[in-house]
Enzyme design. Structure first.
Site, short mmCIF file in Angstrom:
data_model
loop_
_atom_site.label_atom_id
_atom_site.label_comp_id
_atom_site.label_asym_id
_atom_site.label_seq_id
_atom_site.Cartn_x
_atom_site.Cartn_y
_atom_site.Cartn_z
N GLU A 284 0.82 -1.22 0.00
CA GLU A 284 0.00 0.00 0.00
C GLU A 284 0.85 1.26 0.00
OE1 GLU A 284 -3.25 0.54 -0.30
OE2 GLU A 284 -4.04 -1.49 -0.08
N ASP B 285 -6.28 7.90 -0.10
CA ASP B 285 -5.94 7.06 1.03
C ASP B 285 -4.65 7.61 1.63
OD1 ASP B 285 -8.10 5.47 0.29
OD2 ASP B 285 -6.85 3.99 -0.73
N ASN C 10 4.35 8.76 13.92
CA ASN C 10 3.68 8.02 14.99
C ASN C 10 2.53 7.22 14.36
OD1 ASN C 10 2.18 7.05 17.11
ND2 ASN C 10 2.10 8.99 18.21
N ASP D 48 -1.99 5.75 15.91
CA ASP D 48 -3.36 6.05 15.50
C ASP D 48 -3.69 5.40 14.16
OD1 ASP D 48 -1.64 7.78 14.15
OD2 ASP D 48 -2.74 9.59 14.65
N ASP D 49 -2.72 5.24 13.27
CA ASP D 49 -2.94 4.55 12.00
C ASP D 49 -3.37 3.11 12.28
OD1 ASP D 49 -0.81 6.12 9.70
OD2 ASP D 49 -0.72 6.55 11.83
#
Length: 144
Positions: A52, A66, A99, A102-103
């Site tokens: 991706e 995205d 960071n 959160d992803d």
């Protein structure tokens, strides 16, 4: 003088968080482990990140919009505005820094919701069927 030094350190740390990062495969696997991803899913998540975004936290697909290392879709999961929104209650920009906590949290939410609908949570990622379906253990085995 101490004030200026402190101010410089604060500004530097703020700027540092704004930059992205390209993860090494094993570094990504180890990070997923610390975030509680089940061992049997590490290879699949790693394969998805490779295909991706090539492990790039600043990746943006300008055709599908995205975002980030796991290519979170702005269509359903994050807001392109400065206000958090959509399924992950997040801004898409927050997935572009180094960071990835959160992803990964959002990706797990996407996985869970997609699994409820289709039975396979990974099918939310277009690269899954083509590159990451089946035995993906080799993606993580040398990293553990």
């Amino acid at each position: 003088m101490k004030y200026h030094t402190l101010l410089f350190v604060v500004i530097l740390s703020i700027c540092d968080n704004a930059y992205g990062k390209i993860f090494d495969k094993c570094e990504f696997v180890r990070k997923l482990q610390t975030l509680g991803i089940p061992r049997d899913q590490l290879g699949t998540w790693t394969c998805i990140a490779k295909y991706e975004s090539n492990f790039d936290t600043q990746a943006v697909n300008k055709q599908t919009w995205d975002y980030g290392i796991l290519q979170i879709s702005s269509l359903y999961w994050c807001s392109k505005s400065d206000s958090p929104g959509k399924g992950c209650h997040a801004t898409c920009k927050q997935f572009l820094n180094d960071n990835i906590d959160d992803d990964v949290a959002c990706a797990r939410h996407v996985y869970d919701e997609t699994k409820k609908m289709s039975g396979d949570g990974f099918s939310a990622w277009t690269t899954y069927n083509q590159h990451c379906r089946g035995d993906t253990s080799q993606w993580a085995s040398n990293c553990l």
